[in-house]
Design an enzyme around this catalytic site. Structure first.
Site, PDB file in Angstrom:
ATOM      1  N   LYS A 126      76.094  23.406 -28.885  1.00  0.00           N
ATOM      2  CA  LYS A 126      74.998  23.849 -28.003  1.00  0.00           C
ATOM      3  C   LYS A 126      73.969  24.560 -28.870  1.00  0.00           C
ATOM      4  O   LYS A 126      74.305  25.114 -29.913  1.00  0.00           O
ATOM      5  CB  LYS A 126      75.539  24.815 -26.941  1.00  0.00           C
ATOM      6  CG  LYS A 126      74.601  25.034 -25.771  1.00  0.00           C
ATOM      7  CD  LYS A 126      74.725  23.931 -24.727  1.00  0.00           C
ATOM      8  CE  LYS A 126      73.659  24.044 -23.659  1.00  0.00           C
ATOM      9  NZ  LYS A 126      73.873  23.080 -22.566  1.00  0.00           N
ATOM     10  N   ASP A 166      68.355  20.959 -21.750  1.00  0.00           N
ATOM     11  CA  ASP A 166      69.065  21.943 -20.921  1.00  0.00           C
ATOM     12  C   ASP A 166      67.953  22.749 -20.246  1.00  0.00           C
ATOM     13  O   ASP A 166      66.792  22.305 -20.217  1.00  0.00           O
ATOM     14  CB  ASP A 166      69.987  22.835 -21.777  1.00  0.00           C
ATOM     15  CG  ASP A 166      70.925  23.698 -20.918  1.00  0.00           C
ATOM     16  OD1 ASP A 166      71.829  23.139 -20.287  1.00  0.00           O
ATOM     17  OD2 ASP A 166      70.731  24.929 -20.837  1.00  0.00           O
TER      18      ASP A 166
HETATM   19  P1  NDP Z   1      65.886  23.327 -15.513  1.00  0.00           P
HETATM   20  O1  NDP Z   1      65.199  24.201 -16.486  1.00  0.00           O
HETATM   21  O2  NDP Z   1      65.338  21.955 -15.247  1.00  0.00           O
HETATM   22  O3  NDP Z   1      66.022  24.050 -14.094  1.00  0.00           O
HETATM   23  C1  NDP Z   1      66.670  25.276 -13.968  1.00  0.00           C
HETATM   24  C2  NDP Z   1      66.485  25.770 -12.548  1.00  0.00           C
HETATM   25  O4  NDP Z   1      67.215  26.973 -12.379  1.00  0.00           O
HETATM   26  C3  NDP Z   1      65.050  26.120 -12.224  1.00  0.00           C
HETATM   27  O5  NDP Z   1      64.839  25.943 -10.858  1.00  0.00           O
HETATM   28  C4  NDP Z   1      64.977  27.590 -12.603  1.00  0.00           C
HETATM   29  O6  NDP Z   1      63.937  28.307 -11.939  1.00  0.00           O
HETATM   30  C5  NDP Z   1      66.321  28.079 -12.171  1.00  0.00           C
HETATM   31  N1  NDP Z   1      66.760  29.205 -13.021  1.00  0.00           N
HETATM   32  C6  NDP Z   1      66.882  29.208 -14.372  1.00  0.00           C
HETATM   33  N2  NDP Z   1      67.273  30.411 -14.801  1.00  0.00           N
HETATM   34  C7  NDP Z   1      67.395  31.184 -13.696  1.00  0.00           C
HETATM   35  C8  NDP Z   1      67.775  32.521 -13.481  1.00  0.00           C
HETATM   36  N3  NDP Z   1      68.106  33.322 -14.505  1.00  0.00           N
HETATM   37  N4  NDP Z   1      67.809  32.976 -12.190  1.00  0.00           N
HETATM   38  C9  NDP Z   1      67.487  32.149 -11.155  1.00  0.00           C
HETATM   39  N5  NDP Z   1      67.106  30.881 -11.305  1.00  0.00           N
HETATM   40  C10 NDP Z   1      67.078  30.399 -12.551  1.00  0.00           C
HETATM   41  O7  NDP Z   1      67.410  23.233 -16.015  1.00  0.00           O
HETATM   42  P2  NDP Z   1      68.520  22.173 -15.638  1.00  0.00           P
HETATM   43  O8  NDP Z   1      68.354  21.722 -14.245  1.00  0.00           O
HETATM   44  O9  NDP Z   1      68.575  21.164 -16.723  1.00  0.00           O
HETATM   45  O10 NDP Z   1      69.845  23.050 -15.806  1.00  0.00           O
HETATM   46  C11 NDP Z   1      70.395  23.816 -14.729  1.00  0.00           C
HETATM   47  C12 NDP Z   1      71.830  24.147 -15.032  1.00  0.00           C
HETATM   48  O11 NDP Z   1      72.590  22.948 -15.216  1.00  0.00           O
HETATM   49  C13 NDP Z   1      72.078  24.953 -16.308  1.00  0.00           C
HETATM   50  O12 NDP Z   1      73.204  25.782 -16.132  1.00  0.00           O
HETATM   51  C14 NDP Z   1      72.413  23.873 -17.333  1.00  0.00           C
HETATM   52  O13 NDP Z   1      73.153  24.388 -18.421  1.00  0.00           O
HETATM   53  C15 NDP Z   1      73.240  22.952 -16.478  1.00  0.00           C
HETATM   54  N6  NDP Z   1      73.366  21.589 -16.965  1.00  0.00           N
HETATM   55  C16 NDP Z   1      72.269  20.803 -17.187  1.00  0.00           C
HETATM   56  C17 NDP Z   1      72.421  19.516 -17.604  1.00  0.00           C
HETATM   57  C18 NDP Z   1      71.269  18.597 -17.750  1.00  0.00           C
HETATM   58  O14 NDP Z   1      71.500  17.409 -17.981  1.00  0.00           O
HETATM   59  N7  NDP Z   1      70.031  19.029 -17.614  1.00  0.00           N
HETATM   60  C19 NDP Z   1      73.747  18.960 -17.908  1.00  0.00           C
HETATM   61  C20 NDP Z   1      74.841  19.838 -17.572  1.00  0.00           C
HETATM   62  C21 NDP Z   1      74.631  21.103 -17.143  1.00  0.00           C
HETATM   63  P3  NDP Z   1      62.509  28.487 -12.660  1.00  0.00           P
HETATM   64  O15 NDP Z   1      61.864  27.164 -12.628  1.00  0.00           O
HETATM   65  O16 NDP Z   1      61.818  29.530 -11.858  1.00  0.00           O
HETATM   66  O17 NDP Z   1      62.828  28.947 -14.056  1.00  0.00           O
END
Ligand code: NDP
Length: 444
Positions: A126, A166
Site C-alpha cells: 500500500k 484508493d
Molecule cells: P474515494 O476517494 O473515491 O471516496 C471516498 C469517499 O469517502 C468520499 O465520499 C469521501 O468524502 C468519503 N470520506 C473519505 N474520508 C472520509 C472521512 N475521514 N470521513 C468521512 N468521509 C470520508 O475513495 P474510494 O471510494 O476509492 O475508497 C473508499 C474506501 O474503500 C476506502 O476505505 C478504500 O481504502 C476502500 N477501497 C477502495 C477500493 C477501490 O477500488 N477504490 C478497493 C478496496 C477498498 P469526500 O469526498 O468529502 O472526501
C-alpha cells in the site's frame, strides 16, 4: 503467554503511535488463534508471525511540488511493500491529509489477506501521501503526481510492485502517475492499474469494488436463504466504491436510501439517483449539498447520520472506523440483516462484535471489497497478454471471484467450528495460502 499474544504485544511495543495498524493486526491474529495454536511450535521456531507483521520494505520520501502561486510545497510519500510470498506487491495509493505510516501499514497488512482471498497471484502492499487533492487545480495535482512518481519509480514495476487507486487517487491521478513513469523509464508497461481505457485500463475496473461488494452480499444472503431483491440499503461515502455499490444494488433490485461525504449525508426516500451522484462527484467534483437540486424530495444533513436510517442492509463505503458501537446499536435496533464492508476496516472492533453477537451477517472488507484488486489483477493479465477483454468477460470473472471468495470464507469458518463468522473465515482462508507460500520459500 501464547504466541499470538506475544506477537500482538510486540507489534504494539515496536510500532508506537500507530493505532490503526495495531487494530488490524489484533483483529487478524486474534481470529487466527485456532490455526496458530494448532501449529504453534513450528510457527514460533520459524518466527512466522513476526515475519508476517513486519513489512518486507517501507519507503518514505519527500514530495516537493510548486503550487499555482509559485510557492514550493512539501508532502510526504510512502510505499509499504508488505508481503510478496504469493506475487508482486499490489495495493492502492491513498492521497488524503490523514495519511501517515500507521495508516499505510494497516492497509498494507489487510491487503495481504485480501489479495490472497482473490485466488490470484498478488502480494500485499500500500502507499500514499498526506497530499490533499481536494481544491487543487489540475496542474497542481499533476505537479504532485509527477513528483511522487519521480521517487516511487525506483521501487515499482510490473513484476515487482503494481500500485492502484484508493481514496483521493482516481483516474486523473493514475493517468498523471503513469505518464511520468513512462517518461522516466521509457517503458510502456502494466505498472499501475486503474488506468484509462485508452492506455491499458481494464473495462469494469472503475465499477469493480462496488459491483463486487454487491455480488458477495447477494451470494451471502442467498446462501442464508434471503433474496436481495426488494431489500432496502444504506450506503456511506459517495466516491468510487459507494457510487458503483449503489448502481449494482439498484440493478439487483435493492433500494439504496443514503450516501454521504466528509461533510454531510443525503437521505432519498425514492432511492439514490446514481446519474445525479456521478455528475456531482465524478464530473463537477462538488459537495453533496448539490444533490437536492436534482432530487427536491431528498434531505441533506450536515455531519454523520446514515446509520440511523432503517434498512435491511448497511454498506459502509467511505473510510476506516466510520461505523461505531453506537451506530451498530442503531442498526440492530432498526432490524438490519447484513453489513458488508466496502471500505477498509470501516467498522470498529466493538461494533463488529456487537453486530455479530446480535445475529447480523457481517462480511469484512478484506473479502467484501476484494473485487477492486481482483479486477486490477485481471488488468495486469490483459496488459501482459496485450489484449483487452470485453466488459462481459471481466464482469463475469469478477462475479465468479466474489462468489468463490464467499464460499471459501464460509468453508474456512465451518472447518474451524465458527460457522457464519465470516471475519474468522476470511482471515483463515487468506492466511493459509500466504503461510503455505512463506513456509515453502524458507526464512526470507
Ligand atoms: P474515494 O476517494 O473515491 O471516496 C471516498 C469517499 O469517502 C468520499 O465520499 C469521501 O468524502 C468519503 N470520506 C473519505 N474520508 C472520509 C472521512 N475521514 N470521513 C468521512 N468521509 C470520508 O475513495 P474510494 O471510494 O476509492 O475508497 C473508499 C474506501 O474503500 C476506502 O476505505 C478504500 O481504502 C476502500 N477501497 C477502495 C477500493 C477501490 O477500488 N477504490 C478497493 C478496496 C477498498 P469526500 O469526498 O468529502 O472526501
Amino acid at each position: 503467554m501464547s504466541y499470538v499474544d506475544e506477537a500482538i504485544e510486540r507489534v504494539i511495543r515496536e510500532n508506537p503511535g500507530e493505532p490503526e495498524f495495531h487494530q488490524a493486526v489484533k483483529e487478524v491474529l486474534e481470529s487466527l488463534r485456532p490455526v496458530i495454536e494448532a501449529n504453534e511450535e513450528k510457527y514460533k521456531k520459524d518466527a512466522l508471525l513476526e515475519r508476517l507483521v513486519n513489512p518486507e520494505r517501507q519507503i518514505k520520501f519527500r514530495v516537493p511540488w510548486v503550487d499555482d502561486n509559485g510557492n514550493a510545497q512539501i508532502n510526504t510519500g510512502y510505499r509499504v511493500q508488505f508481503n510478496s510470498a504469493i506475487g508482486p506487491y499490489k495495493g492502492g495509493i491513498r492521497l488524503h491529509p490523514s495519511v501517515n505510516i500507521g495508516i499505510i501499514k494497516f492497509l498494507g497488512f489487510e491487503q495481504i489477506f485480501k489479495n490472497s482471498l482473490t485466488g490470484l497471484p498478488i502480494g500485499g502492499g500500500k502507499g500514499g501521501s498526506d497530499f490533499n487533492p481536494k481544491g487543487k487545480s489540475d496542474r497542481e495535482v499533476m505537479a504532485f503526481c509527477q513528483s511522487f512518481m519521480t521517487e516511487l519509480v525506483k521501487y515499482i514495476g510490473p513484476n515487482a510492485d503494481v500500485p492502484a487507486g484508493d481514496i483521493g487517487t482516481g483516474a486523473r491521478e493514475i493517468g498523471y502517475m503513469f505518464g511520468q513513469y513512462k517518461r522516466i523509464r521509457g517503458l510502456f508497461e502494466g505498472v499501475l492499474t486503474g488506468k484509462g481505457l485508452s492506455y491499458g485500463g481494464s473495462l469494469a475496473r472503475t465499477e469493480a469494488t462496488g459491483y463486487g461488494l454487491l455480488y458477495i452480499t447477494e451470494e451471502m444472503l442467498k446462501s442464508n436463504g434471503i433474496d436481495i431483491n426488494g431489500k432496502t440499503a444504506i450506503v456511506s461515502g459517495s466516491g468510487n466504491v459507494a457510487i458503483y455499490a449503489i448502481e449494482k444494488a439498484h440493478q439487483l433490485g435493492a433500494k439504496v436510501l443514503t450516501c454521504s461525504d466528509s461533510t454531510g449525508w443525503v437521505y432519498d426516500p425514492d432511492g439514490i439517483d446514481v446519474a445525479a451522484l456521478k455528475e456531482i462527484k465524478e464530473v463537477k467534483r462538488a459537495r453533496l449539498t448539490e444533490y437536492k437540486n436534482y432530487r427536491p424530495n431528498s434531505e441533506y444533513h450536515e455531519g454523520k447520520g446514515v446509520w440511523q436510517i432503517k434498512a435491511d442492509i448497511a454498506l459502509p463505503c467511505a473510510t476506516q472506523n466510520e461505523l461505531s458501537l453506537e451506530d451498530a446499536k442503531a442498526l440492530v435496533a432498526n432490524g438490519v440483516i447484513a453489513v458488508a464492508e466496502g471500505a477498509n476496516m470501516p467498522t470498529t472492533e466493538e461494533a463488529t462484535k456487537y453486530l455479530q453477537e446480535n445475529g447480523v451477517y457481517f462480511v469484512p472488507g478484506k473479502a467484501a471489497n476484494a473485487g477492486g484488486v481482483a479486477t486490477s489483477a485481471l488488468e495486469m493479465s490483459q496488459n501482459s497478454e496485450r489484449v483487452s477483454w470485453t466488459l462481459e468477460k471481466v464482469d463475469k470473472k469478477l462475479q465468479g471471484i466474489m462468489v468463490d471468495i464467499f464460499h471459501n470464507i464460509d468453508d474456512a469458518a465451518k472447518r474451524y467450528g465458527f460457522e457464519g463468522n465470516y471475519v474468522v473465515g476470511a482471515n483463515i482462508a487468506g492466511f493459509e495460502k500466504v503461510v503455505n507460500a512463506m513456509e515453502a520459500q524458507g526464512i526470507v
